[in-house]
Design a protein around this motif. Sequence first.
Motif, PDB file in Angstrom:
ATOM      1  N   UNK A 163      -0.172 -32.292  75.001  1.00  0.00           N
ATOM      2  CA  UNK A 163      -1.558 -31.963  75.350  1.00  0.00           C
ATOM      3  C   UNK A 163      -2.517 -32.979  74.740  1.00  0.00           C
ATOM      4  N   UNK A 164      -2.296 -33.362  73.487  1.00  0.00           N
ATOM      5  CA  UNK A 164      -3.160 -34.362  72.857  1.00  0.00           C
ATOM      6  C   UNK A 164      -3.047 -35.707  73.572  1.00  0.00           C
ATOM      7  N   UNK A 165      -1.829 -36.066  73.983  1.00  0.00           N
ATOM      8  CA  UNK A 165      -1.645 -37.296  74.732  1.00  0.00           C
ATOM      9  C   UNK A 165      -2.389 -37.233  76.064  1.00  0.00           C
ATOM     10  N   UNK A 166      -2.338 -36.080  76.730  1.00  0.00           N
ATOM     11  CA  UNK A 166      -3.043 -35.924  78.005  1.00  0.00           C
ATOM     12  C   UNK A 166      -4.550 -36.040  77.812  1.00  0.00           C
ATOM     13  N   UNK A 167      -5.058 -35.468  76.733  1.00  0.00           N
ATOM     14  CA  UNK A 167      -6.489 -35.564  76.460  1.00  0.00           C
ATOM     15  C   UNK A 167      -6.890 -37.000  76.164  1.00  0.00           C
ATOM     16  N   UNK A 168      -6.074 -37.713  75.392  1.00  0.00           N
ATOM     17  CA  UNK A 168      -6.371 -39.115  75.093  1.00  0.00           C
ATOM     18  C   UNK A 168      -6.317 -39.951  76.365  1.00  0.00           C
ATOM     19  N   UNK A 169      -5.333 -39.682  77.232  1.00  0.00           N
ATOM     20  CA  UNK A 169      -5.225 -40.427  78.492  1.00  0.00           C
ATOM     21  C   UNK A 169      -6.437 -40.163  79.375  1.00  0.00           C
ATOM     22  N   UNK A 170      -6.945 -38.933  79.354  1.00  0.00           N
ATOM     23  CA  UNK A 170      -8.106 -38.602  80.180  1.00  0.00           C
ATOM     24  C   UNK A 170      -9.336 -39.396  79.759  1.00  0.00           C
ATOM     25  N   UNK A 171      -9.506 -39.622  78.452  1.00  0.00           N
ATOM     26  CA  UNK A 171     -10.654 -40.418  78.006  1.00  0.00           C
ATOM     27  C   UNK A 171     -10.521 -41.873  78.438  1.00  0.00           C
ATOM     28  N   UNK A 172      -9.307 -42.276  78.821  1.00  0.00           N
ATOM     29  CA  UNK A 172      -9.081 -43.641  79.311  1.00  0.00           C
ATOM     30  C   UNK A 172      -8.901 -43.677  80.822  1.00  0.00           C
ATOM     31  N   UNK A 173      -9.210 -42.549  81.474  1.00  0.00           N
ATOM     32  CA  UNK A 173      -9.284 -42.558  82.927  1.00  0.00           C
ATOM     33  C   UNK A 173      -8.065 -42.104  83.679  1.00  0.00           C
ATOM     34  N   UNK A 174      -7.131 -41.401  83.015  1.00  0.00           N
ATOM     35  CA  UNK A 174      -5.927 -40.916  83.694  1.00  0.00           C
ATOM     36  C   UNK A 174      -5.728 -39.442  83.377  1.00  0.00           C
ATOM     37  N   UNK A 175      -5.553 -38.654  84.410  1.00  0.00           N
ATOM     38  CA  UNK A 175      -5.267 -37.237  84.195  1.00  0.00           C
ATOM     39  C   UNK A 175      -3.771 -36.996  84.339  1.00  0.00           C
ATOM     40  N   UNK A 176      -3.161 -36.439  83.303  1.00  0.00           N
ATOM     41  CA  UNK A 176      -1.724 -36.166  83.273  1.00  0.00           C
ATOM     42  C   UNK A 176      -1.465 -34.665  83.209  1.00  0.00           C
ATOM     43  N   UNK A 177      -0.248 -34.275  83.524  1.00  0.00           N
ATOM     44  CA  UNK A 177       0.182 -32.883  83.392  1.00  0.00           C
ATOM     45  C   UNK A 177       1.252 -32.788  82.315  1.00  0.00           C
ATOM     46  N   UNK A 178       0.948 -32.040  81.256  1.00  0.00           N
ATOM     47  CA  UNK A 178       1.905 -31.857  80.168  1.00  0.00           C
ATOM     48  C   UNK A 178       3.067 -30.990  80.621  1.00  0.00           C
ATOM     49  N   UNK A 179       4.213 -31.179  79.982  1.00  0.00           N
ATOM     50  CA  UNK A 179       5.393 -30.394  80.335  1.00  0.00           C
ATOM     51  C   UNK A 179       5.216 -28.907  80.147  1.00  0.00           C
ATOM     52  N   UNK A 180       4.290 -28.515  79.270  1.00  0.00           N
ATOM     53  CA  UNK A 180       4.072 -27.093  79.015  1.00  0.00           C
ATOM     54  C   UNK A 180       3.656 -26.336  80.264  1.00  0.00           C
ATOM     55  N   UNK A 181       3.067 -27.021  81.236  1.00  0.00           N
ATOM     56  CA  UNK A 181       2.624 -26.328  82.447  1.00  0.00           C
ATOM     57  C   UNK A 181       3.767 -26.032  83.404  1.00  0.00           C
ATOM     58  N   UNK A 182       4.964 -26.488  83.071  1.00  0.00           N
ATOM     59  CA  UNK A 182       6.121 -26.225  83.913  1.00  0.00           C
ATOM     60  C   UNK A 182       7.145 -25.337  83.191  1.00  0.00           C
ATOM     61  N   UNK A 183       6.744 -24.794  82.037  1.00  0.00           N
ATOM     62  CA  UNK A 183       7.635 -23.941  81.259  1.00  0.00           C
ATOM     63  C   UNK A 183       7.004 -22.597  80.971  1.00  0.00           C
ATOM     64  N   UNK A 184       7.732 -21.772  80.250  1.00  0.00           N
ATOM     65  CA  UNK A 184       7.266 -20.436  79.907  1.00  0.00           C
ATOM     66  C   UNK A 184       6.855 -20.401  78.445  1.00  0.00           C
TER      67      UNK A 184
END
Length: 478
Positions: free
Chosen positions: A409-430
């Motif tokens: 999640x922190x990596x996704x947030x950092x990537x978003x500030x640099x212009x890329x939206x990612x999906x963390x693996x947590x959104x595909x798990x329980x």
Amino acid sequence: MRFLGAAQVARLTDVPAEARPYYRALADAVRALILDGRIPVRVRMPAERHLAETLGVSRTTVTAAYDLLRERGYLESRQGSGSWTALPDPASTADNPWLSTGQDGLIQLHTAAPPAPSALREVMAEAVEDLPRYGMGNGYDPMGLPVLRERIAARYTARGLATRPEQILVTTGSQHALHLAMSLLAGPGDAVLVESPTYTHAIDVARHRGARLVPVGISHEGWQADLVACALRQSAARVAYLMPDFQNPTGALMDDATRAAVAGAARRTDTMIVIDETWAELDLDGDDDGGHAPMAAFDTDNRMVTIGSASKLWWGGLRIGWLRAGTALIRRLAVRRAAVDIASPVLEQLTVARLFDRMEETRAERLRGLRASRATLVAALRERLPAWRFEVPRGGGSLWVRHDSASAVSLCEAAATRGVRLAAGTWFGLEGTLEGYLRVPYTLPPAVLEEAVERIAAARERGPAAGGLPADALVPMI
């Protein structure tokens, strides 16, 4: 309620004093401890003032960390009662990438959605010419237009599964199809077996029905038939939701022996199987004729419901999907849909029918594009992020990547500030699992993917960009 003292939290988090920004590092440390089980759920956290004194930071810093945890769903608070740990609802937390509108200027790597085929404009013009002949009626056909159902049935037959138009129900996208199937087959308290990882919206649908989710793990190598059979038997699952064709997000492809074994296990446990074939036509390394037979070819007693879609082969904006099942079950599903949307749009159905007539041409175009984008993404990741691990799938639209960062999640947030939206693996798990993974699709053009990887690598190496989007602006709540 159990509680943690300020000294205990300080010892567990062990955030370096030089961490910047400190409040985010503190929040990330608490979140990681909750996900690892080292801080249990429903444990009361120390008061902000006490924790600030113990850590030697301002109370404002701890307040900001608690606010971030509440925003992400890992902390709940009540006036006069304090704050306690929690796990987020993946469908509603503020860092859910699926809530993005795509209007924020970021490279959209959080969704595996290919662009429209080059033939779409011409095909839609032809569909408009077809439209007047349907204007004499009321425009409502709960089963779907016969012209489209005939073409869908013919495609199943060509793939090795004899199908009649009466076995097809046209829906308003595959998500609508999934909702219909689950609403008919599963109820509150019923056990629903799902793969782990799995399509995040399938989790949402099952939870909305009040079902009890039963995960069975899979990997790049695929499914272990004995584990699936054991899970079906022990859970007494009413329904199983499976993606045997280029599973989302792993890209795994189920072989025929496993398909037969799973079908047999479902018969023995009297389990209905919902098969999601959204990616089935996109076999990038197989034969150009579509490859393997559908999973329902192994169904001997009408216990499989198959979901298909125009979204990945052609374009998600068409919003056309379908269900294939026995005729009696299709009629029941058609009656049930009346409470939702009555029927799918006529123009879009005519467009998809025309696209089926150009299957060879449009499918070949899609395969060429995905092959080029997959090769570019694989090469860029291996060059810029060599520590990341993944297997190259035979088909589908994404890589399931094991990253080397502390927090997805922190990596996704950092990537978003640099212009890329990612999906963390947590959104595909329980329940917050799969923190060590990212799903990275290759549905965008090669040049865009190269730029995206450069930005992701910068985010991993240097953290959030100065002056980038603030955390609370990364995903608009809509």
